[in-house]
Design a protein around this motif. Sequence first.
Motif, PDB file in Angstrom:
ATOM      1  N   THR A 103      22.065 -13.382  -9.565  1.00 36.16           N
ATOM      2  CA  THR A 103      23.318 -14.011  -9.964  1.00 36.16           C
ATOM      3  C   THR A 103      24.250 -14.067  -8.759  1.00 36.16           C
ATOM      4  N   GLU A 107      23.690  -9.345  -9.161  1.00 34.04           N
ATOM      5  CA  GLU A 107      22.863  -8.693 -10.171  1.00 34.04           C
ATOM      6  C   GLU A 107      21.592  -9.509 -10.411  1.00 34.04           C
ATOM      7  N   TRP A 108      20.683  -8.898 -11.188  1.00 33.23           N
ATOM      8  CA  TRP A 108      19.517  -9.617 -11.675  1.00 33.23           C
ATOM      9  C   TRP A 108      19.730  -9.940 -13.146  1.00 33.23           C
ATOM     10  N   ALA A 109      19.342 -11.149 -13.547  1.00 30.81           N
ATOM     11  CA  ALA A 109      19.511 -11.557 -14.941  1.00 30.81           C
ATOM     12  C   ALA A 109      18.382 -12.488 -15.331  1.00 30.81           C
ATOM     13  N   ILE A 132      26.056 -16.675 -17.619  1.00 30.68           N
ATOM     14  CA  ILE A 132      25.578 -16.105 -16.363  1.00 30.68           C
ATOM     15  C   ILE A 132      25.748 -17.152 -15.263  1.00 30.68           C
ATOM     16  N   TYR A 134      24.222 -18.042 -12.152  1.00 32.15           N
ATOM     17  CA  TYR A 134      23.075 -17.791 -11.294  1.00 32.15           C
ATOM     18  C   TYR A 134      23.354 -18.265  -9.870  1.00 32.15           C
ATOM     19  N   ASN A 172      20.990 -12.549 -20.086  1.00 26.90           N
ATOM     20  CA  ASN A 172      21.344 -11.131 -20.105  1.00 26.90           C
ATOM     21  C   ASN A 172      20.969 -10.498 -18.778  1.00 26.90           C
ATOM     22  N   THR A 173      21.743  -9.487 -18.387  1.00 25.10           N
ATOM     23  CA  THR A 173      21.417  -8.748 -17.167  1.00 25.10           C
ATOM     24  C   THR A 173      20.195  -7.877 -17.424  1.00 25.10           C
TER      25      THR A 173
END
Length: 380
Positions: A103, A107-109, A132, A134, A172-173
Amino acid sequence: MENLEEDELLIFIGEKIEIKKLPESAEPCTSTHCYDKFLAHYKVIEKICGNYRKNEITFLVDGYYEMPDFADYKNCLFYLSRKRNSKDTFTQLTWQYDEVYKTKSGEWASPFSAMNYMDYDSTKGGIKPHKIEYAEDVTYKVKGLSRQSLNRHFPFPYFTINNKVATAHYGNTVHELVQMKKEGLLKRWGYYGIRDTAAAKLKVQDVILDEWKQPEIIKYNENELKTTFYNFFEAFKRVDAERIRKMSMPNVICSVCEEPPRFDYENNFETIDSFIISAFRYLHYSQLEQEIENKNYKISAEKRDTSLNQDKKSDQAIIYKVSFRTIADIENNTVKYRHDFEFLKSNNTYLFYGLSTNIVSYYGIESRIRRGDIYFKKAN
């Protein structure tokens, strides 16, 4: 992990290095579903749960035909297990993974997928899909999908669809996804949650079973159906619209009205005129027409609901089918179809009830994702 007596659990984000198919076992397959086995080699990007210190990991993969669904994703969130006090390779928990993307916040999502909510009660846990941002657009090609499939697998506002490409906006994360699994599937499988020992004490009692009934055998005259169908086909070849109307119901199932070939068909009812126009346009010189000419057919019959109004009482009737199979290549996927020309019998006369097309199987390993029950190809 809360229940340490279970197999060792490892949850991590990985970057693909290599996935290779293992040689077939010499032992014969005795299961109904005989899957291929693979060895996956990944770089460990971030560890979420588990005692693992190396930068790379190799794990066994089972439960897939051909290549695993995740084979064409660069980064995935994986759930693995290993027998406690064992040095054997980790094994992927059956079908448990999520494709993940960076993102803008670092973060990763993962994009919204209804499958992630199947074992999770969002009314109690409170985790829901949210917007989100991205780092790069996450998109999927949706060419050839029906309206029903689009609504089911790429619903608005979680995705927007333009020019036959779906773009993800919600998701979602990684830590939300793991928490959902802890409260849902991983709890049900015993890795998390307090065990209810009393639940194991089952009360056994006699029950009264309904009387078993022999399945109804539907008899039909194969020669009559064959003759009826090929008379119908001759009218089609002669472009005799009036003859087709006389041999048909006013409204018929019309998969050919949906601009074939496509990944799936709604098989909606349309007017017989819509069927005639579409059939003249799409069936002439097609592979299906060739199969009809070669008489590669199968005849069957079934009893089913023919009511067009779901508010009314079910109207059962016998549907007689003359079926053919074809193969098409869509987005590097080999798709096998079954085409059912269906007829109803009224006053000893067979009337054309429609053409229904359904997928028998599909194969392809390039950029696949599974969102429910259909594979889609990721956009470039």
